[in-house]
Enzyme design. Structure first.
Site, PDB file in Angstrom:
ATOM      1  N   TYR A   1       8.229  -3.763   2.371  1.00 44.21           N
ATOM      2  CA  TYR A   1       7.356  -2.386   2.246  1.00 44.21           C
ATOM      3  C   TYR A   1       7.945  -1.454   3.274  1.00 44.21           C
ATOM      4  O   TYR A   1       8.745  -1.965   4.432  1.00 44.21           O
ATOM      5  CB  TYR A   1       5.924  -2.636   3.101  1.00 44.21           C
ATOM      6  CG  TYR A   1       5.219  -3.239   1.934  1.00 44.21           C
ATOM      7  CD1 TYR A   1       4.203  -2.333   1.192  1.00 44.21           C
ATOM      8  CD2 TYR A   1       5.000  -4.682   1.720  1.00 44.21           C
ATOM      9  CE1 TYR A   1       3.387  -3.057   0.094  1.00 44.21           C
ATOM     10  CE2 TYR A   1       4.324  -5.201   0.632  1.00 44.21           C
ATOM     11  CZ  TYR A   1       3.402  -4.320  -0.127  1.00 44.21           C
ATOM     12  OH  TYR A   1       2.582  -4.788  -0.868  1.00 44.21           O
TER      13      TYR A   1
ATOM     14  N   ASP B   1      -3.317  -0.952  -2.437  1.00 47.86           N
ATOM     15  CA  ASP B   1      -4.864  -0.224  -1.991  1.00 47.86           C
ATOM     16  C   ASP B   1      -4.774   1.190  -2.493  1.00 47.86           C
ATOM     17  O   ASP B   1      -3.484   1.744  -2.609  1.00 47.86           O
ATOM     18  CB  ASP B   1      -5.322  -0.480  -0.557  1.00 47.86           C
ATOM     19  CG  ASP B   1      -5.513  -1.763   0.116  1.00 47.86           C
ATOM     20  OD1 ASP B   1      -5.756  -2.791  -0.970  1.00 47.86           O
ATOM     21  OD2 ASP B   1      -4.874  -2.280   0.989  1.00 47.86           O
TER      22      ASP B   1
ATOM     23  N   ARG C   1      -0.401  -6.154  -5.448  1.00 42.52           N
ATOM     24  CA  ARG C   1      -1.406  -5.049  -5.579  1.00 42.52           C
ATOM     25  C   ARG C   1      -1.572  -4.459  -4.189  1.00 42.52           C
ATOM     26  O   ARG C   1      -1.566  -4.924  -3.263  1.00 42.52           O
ATOM     27  CB  ARG C   1      -2.903  -5.958  -5.721  1.00 42.52           C
ATOM     28  CG  ARG C   1      -3.160  -6.462  -7.015  1.00 42.52           C
ATOM     29  CD  ARG C   1      -4.295  -7.426  -7.088  1.00 42.52           C
ATOM     30  NE  ARG C   1      -4.482  -8.435  -6.285  1.00 42.52           N
ATOM     31  CZ  ARG C   1      -5.702  -9.158  -6.170  1.00 42.52           C
ATOM     32  NH1 ARG C   1      -6.627  -8.876  -6.872  1.00 42.52           N
ATOM     33  NH2 ARG C   1      -5.752  -9.928  -5.005  1.00 42.52           N
TER      34      ARG C   1
ATOM     35  N   ARG D   1      -0.264  -2.454   7.238  1.00 38.38           N
ATOM     36  CA  ARG D   1      -0.912  -1.208   7.945  1.00 38.38           C
ATOM     37  C   ARG D   1      -1.342  -1.514   9.047  1.00 38.38           C
ATOM     38  O   ARG D   1      -1.474  -0.967  10.182  1.00 38.38           O
ATOM     39  CB  ARG D   1      -2.188  -0.708   7.029  1.00 38.38           C
ATOM     40  CG  ARG D   1      -1.607  -0.093   5.899  1.00 38.38           C
ATOM     41  CD  ARG D   1      -2.676   0.083   4.740  1.00 38.38           C
ATOM     42  NE  ARG D   1      -3.748   0.910   5.298  1.00 38.38           N
ATOM     43  CZ  ARG D   1      -5.152   1.062   4.663  1.00 38.38           C
ATOM     44  NH1 ARG D   1      -5.112   0.540   3.581  1.00 38.38           N
ATOM     45  NH2 ARG D   1      -5.976   1.643   5.315  1.00 38.38           N
TER      46      ARG D   1
END
Length: 292
Positions: free
Chosen positions: A134, A76, A74, A221
């Site tokens: 990522y 954001d 999932r 992040r």
């Protein structure tokens, strides 16, 4: 000997040696989306602008029955994906073209299906995944780009890649990443294995490529925010190790913005024969290994 009886749950894990009920097929899709206007992947009760809601509505029209899907990870609000993988169970038969072109016809421009495969019962988009990758994109320039304002994170400061790479080495391997998880993270354990963290440059664009067996909420992040502080010279590379050892989110500083983050690849066992994709986005047209 009688076969083992289990309670079938749509999209659930199917025990080894068992199969889906007669007539049920499991379909996997490769999905890309731009998260700028979307509220994240997961469907929300009072917000229809999510990736899951968009996909399920389009899939349900093609299937002519309600479809509920499962994703590899999932994301954001504001986060993008070029290599998201989903699966769903259905009793209808449709050609592969329908699961791609038919579904894309019913979706807005910022969500797209790129491939579709019927997969074995034991495939699960989330639990079968062996590694996830990522990319975090940082635009380092005196002024912000007008064209890519919502697709990259901008900094007017110069970033020293050698310092960032030195700091990144502290994070490789299996560690307690409590300092890099969001306070609302629901994972049972903060321990994760980071298999790779590469940093490259394409012109004014700096790319962080991070691979792990699984990630914590906001983990990438938060890593990006810490390494940017090191790259600016605000902190020494060794500070990254101190943050990791603290096992305290307050030690890590600011979370980097969501719009620089892309889910670019999810790896599965070869037995499932899923397509091999080139990590995106189009802003980074070459593999990171060739970027320096």
């Amino acid at each position: 000997m009688m076969s083992k009886i289990y309670e079938y749950k749509p999209n659930g894990e199917v025990p080894a040696g068992e199969s889906l009920p007669e007539g049920v097929r499991r379909i996997a899709l490769g999905v890309e989306y731009c998260g700028t206007r979307l509220r994240g992947f997961q469907k929300q009760r009072h917000d229809r602008l999510t990736v899951q809601e968009t996909l399920e509505n389009a899939l349900s029209k093609v299937a002519a029955e309600p479809v509920t899907l499962v994703c590899a990870g999932r994301t954001d609000a504001g986060v993008h994906a070029t290599g998201q993988v989903i699966h769903f169970d259905t009793r209808v038969q449709r050609p592969t073209k329908a699961w791609i072109q038919g579904v894309n016809t019913g979706m807005p421009f910022d969500v797209r299906v790129h491939w579709a495969r019927e997969v074995p019962a034991q495939f699960h988009a989330r639990f079968s995944a062996r590694n996830r990758t990522y990319r975090y994109l940082i635009h380092s320039a005196p002024t912000r780009s007008a064209q890519a304002a919502s697709e990259v994170t901008w900094t007017e400061r110069d970033l020293d890649l050698d310092r960032m790479r030195a700091g990144a080495r502290h994070l490789i391997g299996e560690h307690d990443f409590s300092s890099f998880r969001a306070s609302q993270c629901q994972a049972r354990s903060p321990v994760r294995r980071l298999t790779r963290l590469d940093i490259g440059r394409v012109g004014q664009l700096i790319v962080l490529e991070v691979s792990a067996t699984a990630f914590l909420h906001h983990m990438v992040r938060n890593i990006a925010g810490v390494l940017m502080a090191v790259g600016r010279g605000d902190r020494a590379p060794g500070w990254v190790g101190e943050v990791l050892a603290a096992k305290d989110r307050t030690a890590a500083g600011v979370t980097a913005p969501p719009h620089g983050l892309y889910l670019v690849d999810v790896q599965y066992p070869e037995e499932f024969e899923l397509p091999v994709v080139t990590p995106g986005p189009l802003l980074v047209p070459v593999p990171l290994a060739s970027i320096r």
